[in-house]
Design a protein around this motif. Structure first.
Motif, PDB file in Angstrom:
ATOM      1  N   LEU B  32       0.825  -1.209   0.000  1.00 53.87           N
ATOM      2  CA  LEU B  32       0.000   0.000   0.000  1.00 53.87           C
ATOM      3  C   LEU B  32       0.863   1.264   0.000  1.00 53.87           C
ATOM      4  O   LEU B  32       0.601   2.208  -0.752  1.00 53.87           O
ATOM      5  N   HIS B  83      -7.815   8.327  -8.480  1.00 53.32           N
ATOM      6  CA  HIS B  83      -9.118   7.775  -8.853  1.00 53.32           C
ATOM      7  C   HIS B  83      -9.569   8.268 -10.234  1.00 53.32           C
ATOM      8  O   HIS B  83     -10.159   7.510 -11.007  1.00 53.32           O
ATOM      9  N   ILE B  86      -8.037   6.261 -13.032  1.00 48.86           N
ATOM     10  CA  ILE B  86      -8.728   4.979 -13.246  1.00 48.86           C
ATOM     11  C   ILE B  86      -9.946   5.214 -14.136  1.00 48.86           C
ATOM     12  O   ILE B  86     -10.143   4.536 -15.143  1.00 48.86           O
ATOM     13  N   MET B  87     -10.745   6.207 -13.759  1.00 56.57           N
ATOM     14  CA  MET B  87     -12.001   6.447 -14.487  1.00 56.57           C
ATOM     15  C   MET B  87     -11.749   6.842 -15.933  1.00 56.57           C
ATOM     16  O   MET B  87     -12.481   6.444 -16.825  1.00 56.57           O
ATOM     17  N   LEU B 105      -5.797  -2.172 -10.685  1.00 59.95           N
ATOM     18  CA  LEU B 105      -6.981  -1.407 -10.292  1.00 59.95           C
ATOM     19  C   LEU B 105      -7.184  -1.381  -8.781  1.00 59.95           C
ATOM     20  O   LEU B 105      -7.409  -0.327  -8.186  1.00 59.95           O
ATOM     21  N   SER B 106      -7.088  -2.550  -8.138  1.00 61.05           N
ATOM     22  CA  SER B 106      -7.332  -2.608  -6.692  1.00 61.05           C
ATOM     23  C   SER B 106      -6.346  -1.740  -5.934  1.00 61.05           C
ATOM     24  O   SER B 106      -6.722  -1.018  -5.004  1.00 61.05           O
ATOM     25  N   MET B 109      -7.257   1.903  -6.329  1.00 61.85           N
ATOM     26  CA  MET B 109      -8.436   2.279  -5.536  1.00 61.85           C
ATOM     27  C   MET B 109      -8.070   2.434  -4.067  1.00 61.85           C
ATOM     28  O   MET B 109      -8.438   3.406  -3.413  1.00 61.85           O
ATOM     29  N   LEU B 110      -7.332   1.435  -3.540  1.00 62.19           N
ATOM     30  CA  LEU B 110      -6.982   1.470  -2.121  1.00 62.19           C
ATOM     31  C   LEU B 110      -6.006   2.593  -1.805  1.00 62.19           C
ATOM     32  O   LEU B 110      -6.063   3.195  -0.730  1.00 62.19           O
ATOM     33  N   ASP B 113      -8.129   5.644  -1.546  1.00 62.25           N
ATOM     34  CA  ASP B 113      -8.889   5.614  -0.288  1.00 62.25           C
ATOM     35  C   ASP B 113      -8.001   5.904   0.917  1.00 62.25           C
ATOM     36  O   ASP B 113      -8.371   6.665   1.812  1.00 62.25           O
TER      37      ASP B 113
END
Lengths: 323, 323
Positions: B32, B83, B86-87, B105-106, B109-110, B113
């Motif tokens: 992370l 983010h 990604i979009m 992707l994961s 996203m994390l 976040d």
């Protein structure tokens, strides 16, 4: 006595759902608030806000304050579900299509992000929120760390039980820990006691996760309600699969090769159950659950007996609902 | 005078980058924190934290307080970039691979976040943060609303100029507005004056976005540094395309059909430029930029002349750097 407890839970859920349903105003940006409303009004069990309610009742926190902060607890959970479903490519959540499935990826990402911002906006409407905010930020970071490990573990063959337990403490434990701590924070108790409440949450989080891991293999109905394929069963680590690998890696790998890509309900699951039963893995897992629940309860033995009962009833209710 | 200003900016960026680079500790969860470190240490222009720095300097906020909160301003921006990429399926950001491209992707996203949670954790380490937190939550929600509209607009043929301006005020204006307001909040000025600072941010946000829209078509170098295909050029709404459609929808649609899927640099862009020039669209856009900048500056005419200069220099610097 226990029946009263279940009634209290049901009363809480009814009242809470009304508050939650009316939380967002959809008029301005339906592209964002319609899916937010959709997830907030879906049929959740509200186990986290109810746990927070219980921990607040221990310290006689007024109801209006509980209900307001409970919104943030559940919204934080919803934020994580929406993003989690994207990462896991799940199609179903709480019996409805997931947001990225019903709308699209961008909508689901923004819905998660906006709900996360609403979590903090809502907290900030209360007074004296420094410790509350600290707890939310800390446990959200723990949650992200846990989810990150979970995803990394998917690509690894062998994960030790210790690593697995560490991961689920972060991933599943953090929001339960938060829910418990918040009652203590609002009750203005010592840091030490707040941490004990938090530890209780971490232990029961691990217990509930292992219970889920067992049900995923042993309960047909659960499997059928989810959109799990055998690839997911094999890549997602669970307590049972980590233990199988740790106890008998050779036979476990052999079995995996045999049952991979076979019919899930008629071949794979029966074979897995046979293996777990034969090697005593299910029994070890069940004992681990008992162990974690006992350890959790011993964390809160500083509470008066009648207050401890809130939490033992909570455990009882969850275990019953899961079976 | 202006040279001193640019020096101050460069000094700020140097010092700020050091603080930001050392913000996360990677030891515990490299899955992370390594990508978090990667995005935080990428070569950003730090325009938002510097704008916050300027608005704080107006009110003589101490440097240590500025630098700490500037971290949250830039991290909020980074969260939205990760983010957003990604979009928009972008491969490049600040000259490096985007996180979802370099990892997956994961992870992206994390990472978004977790950075979002760090934004709040970091704010909460300051004192008296109620208004600061309110501003962050409010502007983040605005940002999500703007991004949601932006995505919705992609699938629509015709978006009015008013709707477009409303969208970019939310999407681009909100973090600039936040950066301006925060200085006033830390300076403990009236709500009315805080809002005037915020309005300044909204106006310059719209001006800068239109400037970007022009450069996207008129600057070869910018296009080449980005991974834009003609499909994105056509689906993403810009001030120029909305205006073209509003002024002469028939000819504009005809042109779109002609140039769609053609060679971007050798055919599509020259044709677009020809159209925008011929119909005076570029000139209208340039006038609109001047207009928004003037309106922005008039929002802050309550400030002493020497403090107004901070912001006019900031505008000058951005416009120069963009050309």
């Amino acid at each position: 006595m226990y029946k009263n407890f279940v009634n209290e839970y049901e009363g809480f859920v009814k009242k809470f759902n009304l508050t939650l349903k009316n939380y967002v105003n959809m008029s301005d940006f339906p592209s964002l608030y319609k899916p937010i409303q959709y997830i907030l009004s879906s049929e959740g069990k509200r186990l986290r806000p109810f746990l927070f309610y219980l921990s607040s009742k221990v310290y006689n926190v007024p109801n209006d304050k509980i209900f307001q902060l409970a919104l943030s607890v559940e919204m934080l959970h919803c934020f994580s579900l929406v993003h989690d479903d994207i990462m896991d490519e799940d199609d179903l959540r709480r019996g409805k299509e997931t947001i990225h499935k019903k709308w699209d990826l961008s909508t689901a990402m923004l819905v998660g992000d906006a709900i996360f911002a609403l979590v903090y906006k809502n907290i900030n409407e209360l007074n004296n929120t420094k410790k509350v905010l600290d707890a939310f930020s800390k446990e959200t970071i723990n949650l992200c760390e846990g989810q990150s490990l979970d995803k990394i573990f998917e690509s690894k063959n062998s994960i030790s039980i210790d690593d697995y337990l560490n991961m689920i403490e972060l991933k599943t434990g953090s929001l339960l820990s938060l829910s418990c701590k918040l009652g203590g924070i609002l009750g203005d108790i010592t840091e030490d006691e707040i941490n004990k409440l938090g530890n209780f949450g971490n232990f029961i989080g691990k217990a509930f996760q292992i219970q889920d891991d067992i049900l995923e293999i042993y309960s047909d109905s659960l499997i059928m309600g989810k959109s799990l394929g055998s690839d997911i069963i094999f890549s997602k680590k669970t307590f049972l699969t980590c233990l199988a690998n740790e106890l008998n890696s050779k036979k476990w790998n052999l079995l995996n090769n045999q049952i991979y890509d076979k019919d899930l309900n008629n071949y794979t699951l029966p074979k897995l159950r046979e293996f777990f039963d034969k090697h005593g893995i299910k029994t070890i897992a069940e004992n681990k659950i008992k162990d974690f629940l006992d350890q959790g309860l011993s964390c809160i033995d500083f509470l008066p007996k009648d207050k401890q009962l809130f939490f033992s009833n909570y455990i009882k209710m969850i275990l019953e609902r899961k079976n």
